[in-house]
Design a protein around this motif. Structure first.
Motif, PDB file in Angstrom:
ATOM      1  N   MET A   1     -16.307 -99.126 -37.424  1.00  0.00           N
ATOM      2  CA  MET A   1     -16.194 -98.823 -36.004  1.00  0.00           C
ATOM      3  C   MET A   1     -17.062 -99.790 -35.222  1.00  0.00           C
ATOM      4  SD  MET A   1     -14.719 -96.668 -33.933  1.00  0.00           S
ATOM      5  CE  MET A   1     -14.322 -95.287 -34.996  1.00  0.00           C
ATOM      6  N   GLY A   2     -16.576-100.333 -34.115  1.00  0.00           N
ATOM      7  CA  GLY A   2     -17.412-101.181 -33.292  1.00  0.00           C
ATOM      8  C   GLY A   2     -16.641-102.353 -32.738  1.00  0.00           C
ATOM      9  N   ILE A   3     -17.321-103.481 -32.528  1.00  0.00           N
ATOM     10  CA  ILE A   3     -16.710-104.605 -31.855  1.00  0.00           C
ATOM     11  C   ILE A   3     -15.885-105.466 -32.796  1.00  0.00           C
ATOM     12  CG2 ILE A   3     -18.331-104.725 -29.954  1.00  0.00           C
ATOM     13  CD1 ILE A   3     -19.963-106.669 -31.478  1.00  0.00           C
ATOM     14  N   GLU A   4     -15.396-104.897 -33.875  1.00  0.00           N
ATOM     15  CA  GLU A   4     -14.528-105.626 -34.787  1.00  0.00           C
ATOM     16  C   GLU A   4     -13.079-105.500 -34.329  1.00  0.00           C
ATOM     17  OE1 GLU A   4     -16.349-103.435 -38.010  1.00  0.00           O
ATOM     18  OE2 GLU A   4     -16.813-105.333 -39.009  1.00  0.00           O
ATOM     19  N   LEU A   5     -12.897-105.469 -33.006  1.00  0.00           N
ATOM     20  CA  LEU A   5     -11.582-105.505 -32.375  1.00  0.00           C
ATOM     21  C   LEU A   5     -10.707-104.322 -32.768  1.00  0.00           C
ATOM     22  CD1 LEU A   5     -10.798-109.313 -32.465  1.00  0.00           C
ATOM     23  CD2 LEU A   5     -12.215-108.027 -30.893  1.00  0.00           C
ATOM     24  N   LEU A   6     -11.283-103.128 -32.825  1.00  0.00           N
ATOM     25  CA  LEU A   6     -10.475-101.938 -32.998  1.00  0.00           C
ATOM     26  C   LEU A   6      -9.752-101.644 -31.697  1.00  0.00           C
ATOM     27  CD1 LEU A   6     -12.805 -99.629 -35.095  1.00  0.00           C
ATOM     28  CD2 LEU A   6     -11.068-101.215 -35.864  1.00  0.00           C
TER      29      LEU A   6
ATOM     30  N   ALA B   1     -22.860-103.479 -29.268  1.00  0.00           N
ATOM     31  CA  ALA B   1     -22.679-103.876 -30.662  1.00  0.00           C
ATOM     32  C   ALA B   1     -21.977-102.802 -31.482  1.00  0.00           C
ATOM     33  CB  ALA B   1     -24.029-104.206 -31.289  1.00  0.00           C
ATOM     34  N   LEU B   2     -22.202-101.534 -31.139  1.00  0.00           N
ATOM     35  CA  LEU B   2     -21.537-100.446 -31.860  1.00  0.00           C
ATOM     36  C   LEU B   2     -20.149-100.140 -31.297  1.00  0.00           C
ATOM     37  CD1 LEU B   2     -24.409 -97.907 -32.608  1.00  0.00           C
ATOM     38  CD2 LEU B   2     -23.417 -99.640 -34.102  1.00  0.00           C
ATOM     39  N   GLY B   3     -19.749-100.865 -30.263  1.00  0.00           N
ATOM     40  CA  GLY B   3     -18.400-100.699 -29.738  1.00  0.00           C
ATOM     41  C   GLY B   3     -18.195 -99.447 -28.928  1.00  0.00           C
ATOM     42  N   LEU B   4     -19.230 -98.957 -28.258  1.00  0.00           N
ATOM     43  CA  LEU B   4     -19.085 -97.778 -27.395  1.00  0.00           C
ATOM     44  C   LEU B   4     -18.620 -98.210 -26.011  1.00  0.00           C
ATOM     45  CD1 LEU B   4     -22.229 -95.705 -28.387  1.00  0.00           C
ATOM     46  CD2 LEU B   4     -19.852 -94.962 -28.572  1.00  0.00           C
ATOM     47  N   ASP B   5     -17.559 -97.565 -25.541  1.00  0.00           N
ATOM     48  CA  ASP B   5     -16.970 -97.932 -24.253  1.00  0.00           C
ATOM     49  C   ASP B   5     -17.350 -96.979 -23.126  1.00  0.00           C
ATOM     50  OD1 ASP B   5     -14.991-100.079 -25.248  1.00  0.00           O
ATOM     51  OD2 ASP B   5     -14.542 -98.357 -26.525  1.00  0.00           O
ATOM     52  N   ASN B   6     -17.617 -95.723 -23.451  1.00  0.00           N
ATOM     53  CA  ASN B   6     -17.775 -94.699 -22.423  1.00  0.00           C
ATOM     54  C   ASN B   6     -18.975 -93.807 -22.731  1.00  0.00           C
ATOM     55  OD1 ASN B   6     -15.032 -95.222 -21.050  1.00  0.00           O
ATOM     56  ND2 ASN B   6     -14.457 -94.812 -23.174  1.00  0.00           N
TER      57      ASN B   6
ATOM     58  N   ASP C   1     -20.805-114.406 -36.372  1.00  0.00           N
ATOM     59  CA  ASP C   1     -19.783-113.541 -35.792  1.00  0.00           C
ATOM     60  C   ASP C   1     -20.389-112.155 -35.631  1.00  0.00           C
ATOM     61  OD1 ASP C   1     -18.249-115.754 -36.101  1.00  0.00           O
ATOM     62  OD2 ASP C   1     -16.645-114.782 -37.241  1.00  0.00           O
ATOM     63  N   MET C   2     -20.189-111.551 -34.458  1.00  0.00           N
ATOM     64  CA  MET C   2     -20.840-110.290 -34.155  1.00  0.00           C
ATOM     65  C   MET C   2     -19.976-109.111 -34.583  1.00  0.00           C
ATOM     66  SD  MET C   2     -23.698-109.242 -33.089  1.00  0.00           S
ATOM     67  CE  MET C   2     -24.205-110.852 -32.483  1.00  0.00           C
ATOM     68  N   THR C   3     -20.523-108.310 -35.474  1.00  0.00           N
ATOM     69  CA  THR C   3     -19.925-107.050 -35.894  1.00  0.00           C
ATOM     70  C   THR C   3     -21.045-106.015 -35.893  1.00  0.00           C
ATOM     71  OG1 THR C   3     -20.398-107.323 -38.253  1.00  0.00           O
ATOM     72  CG2 THR C   3     -18.325-108.293 -37.423  1.00  0.00           C
ATOM     73  N   PRO C   4     -20.716-104.721 -35.935  1.00  0.00           N
ATOM     74  CA  PRO C   4     -21.781-103.719 -35.999  1.00  0.00           C
ATOM     75  C   PRO C   4     -22.728-103.934 -37.176  1.00  0.00           C
ATOM     76  CG  PRO C   4     -19.705-102.682 -35.464  1.00  0.00           C
ATOM     77  CD  PRO C   4     -19.381-104.109 -35.795  1.00  0.00           C
TER      78      PRO C   4
ATOM     79  N   VAL D   1     -23.429-106.751 -38.793  1.00  0.00           N
ATOM     80  CA  VAL D   1     -24.246-107.945 -38.570  1.00  0.00           C
ATOM     81  C   VAL D   1     -25.348-107.646 -37.557  1.00  0.00           C
ATOM     82  CG1 VAL D   1     -24.240-110.251 -37.539  1.00  0.00           C
ATOM     83  CG2 VAL D   1     -22.507-109.632 -39.238  1.00  0.00           C
ATOM     84  N   PHE D   2     -24.997-106.986 -36.472  1.00  0.00           N
ATOM     85  CA  PHE D   2     -26.007-106.672 -35.464  1.00  0.00           C
ATOM     86  C   PHE D   2     -27.110-105.809 -36.048  1.00  0.00           C
ATOM     87  CE2 PHE D   2     -27.901-104.201 -32.046  1.00  0.00           C
ATOM     88  CZ  PHE D   2     -28.197-105.191 -31.114  1.00  0.00           C
ATOM     89  N   LYS D   3     -26.729-104.766 -36.774  1.00  0.00           N
ATOM     90  CA  LYS D   3     -27.738-103.864 -37.338  1.00  0.00           C
ATOM     91  C   LYS D   3     -28.633-104.585 -38.339  1.00  0.00           C
ATOM     92  CE  LYS D   3     -24.964-100.566 -38.696  1.00  0.00           C
ATOM     93  NZ  LYS D   3     -24.590 -99.272 -39.323  1.00  0.00           N
TER      94      LYS D   3
END
Length: 317
Positions: A1-6, A92-97, A180-183, A185-187
């Motif tokens: 889950m995250g910015i890996e283009l889900l 980084a965790l892909g939270l939108d809201n 490349d930024m993924t959850p 990698v960021f963590k």
């Protein structure tokens, strides 16, 4: 889950609260992350002692000042400061809201990194919403320069950061981080990198009413003889550039949507990051707004948010 283009927007599964002190005010502050509906975005609410609420959406048009940190709002009486480490974790965790309820004038500095915010979010979990996410896809290079500093966006199939710093300090010197930024990698590679500063600047900042909450528990401090004062030393051998990259992740989160492309900078900082974002979004031929399910489908560019022009200072919160 995250910015890996889900493909779908997200929020958190339940509220979570963190407490700490503000790095500049030195005052105690608490924040609570609340779930939010699709298309709500990231919204900060400062709760005043009299019950009044100041509300800001986490987009660049709401940025007031970034002399020492990123601030939402123009008036110190109602603004919310030091949002960058929180926003880096959220992005980084892909939270939108999210709705972030703030009892205080700035975010708690915690340990000076994004890790405590990552831990809090993962404690309650992330849930998907039944609405597609939008992305900013870079379709042509956009570059800005300021003296020896520069930054640019270029097309790339993914989200990539390439950050290089250079300080007139033997301990730091010239460092770079690329990836490349993924959850994950960021963590693993960025989330624990702490804010840093020089002992020679501390008295000046204190006299100006800043960095009142700064300590060796939440900052890497470099002595006048170019040594790390913190007993535990550095968390990464190149912690300085990793923190600058963390800051860039937080700064670019204010675009209002994740980007698909590569962001590169040399001797940058908050001002350079913000101005590069402004240059990108000011040129409608440089990007398109897409949904991952239909990646070449263009949505309305006017749905994106204009960028304000913040400032920058050497002490990197």
């Amino acid at each position: 889950m995250g910015i890996e283009l889900l493909g779908f927007q997200t929020t958190i599964a339940s509220p979570v609260t963190l407490k700490g002190i503000g790095v500049h005010s030195g005052a105690e502050v608490s924040i609570t992350f609340h779930p939010a509906e699709a298309d709500a975005g990231i919204v900060f609410q400062r709760i005043q002692a009299n019950g009044r609420v100041s509300e800001y959406k986490a987009v660049s048009s709401q940025v007031g000042n970034t002399d020492l940190c990123t601030v939402l709002g123009m008036s110190p009486a109602t603004s919310i400061a030091t949002i960058e480490h929180v926003m880096a974790a959220i992005y980084a965790l892909g939270l939108d809201n999210l709705t972030i309820e703030v009892h205080g004038a700035e975010m708690p500095i915690m340990d000076g990194s994004s890790e405590p915010f990552i831990d809090a979010i993962e404690l309650v979990g992330v849930r998907a919403l039944a609405v597609k996410r939008r992305y900013i896809r870079i379709v042509k290079p956009v570059r800005i320069e300021s003296g020896a500093s520069w930054s640019e966006f270029t097309p790339y199939d993914g989200m990539r950061f390439e950050v290089e710093i250079e300080f007139d300090c033997p301990l730091i010197g010239r460092q770079s981080w690329k990836g490349d930024m993924t959850p994950s990698v960021f963590k693993r590679e960025l989330s624990r990198a702490r804010t840093f500063g020089f002992m020679r600047d501390v008295e000046r900042l204190w006299a100006a009413g800043f960095a009142l909450g700064s300590s060796l528990e939440n900052s890497v401090v470099i002595s006048d003889d170019n040594a790390v004062i913190n007993v535990e030393g550095l968390r990464y051998t190149d912690e300085f550039v990793r923190h600058k990259t963390l800051d860039a992740v937080g700064d670019l989160s204010l675009a209002g949507a994740p980007f698909i492309g590569c962001y590169r900078s040399y001797r940058g900082g908050h001002k350079m990051n913000a101005n590069a974002l402004k240059a990108l979004l000011s040129d409608p031929t440089a990007y398109e707004v897409v949904e991952t399910a239909t990646p070449r489908q263009r949505t309305r560019a006017r749905d994106m948010v204009a960028v304000a022009v913040p400032g920058f200072a050497p002490w990197s919160a």
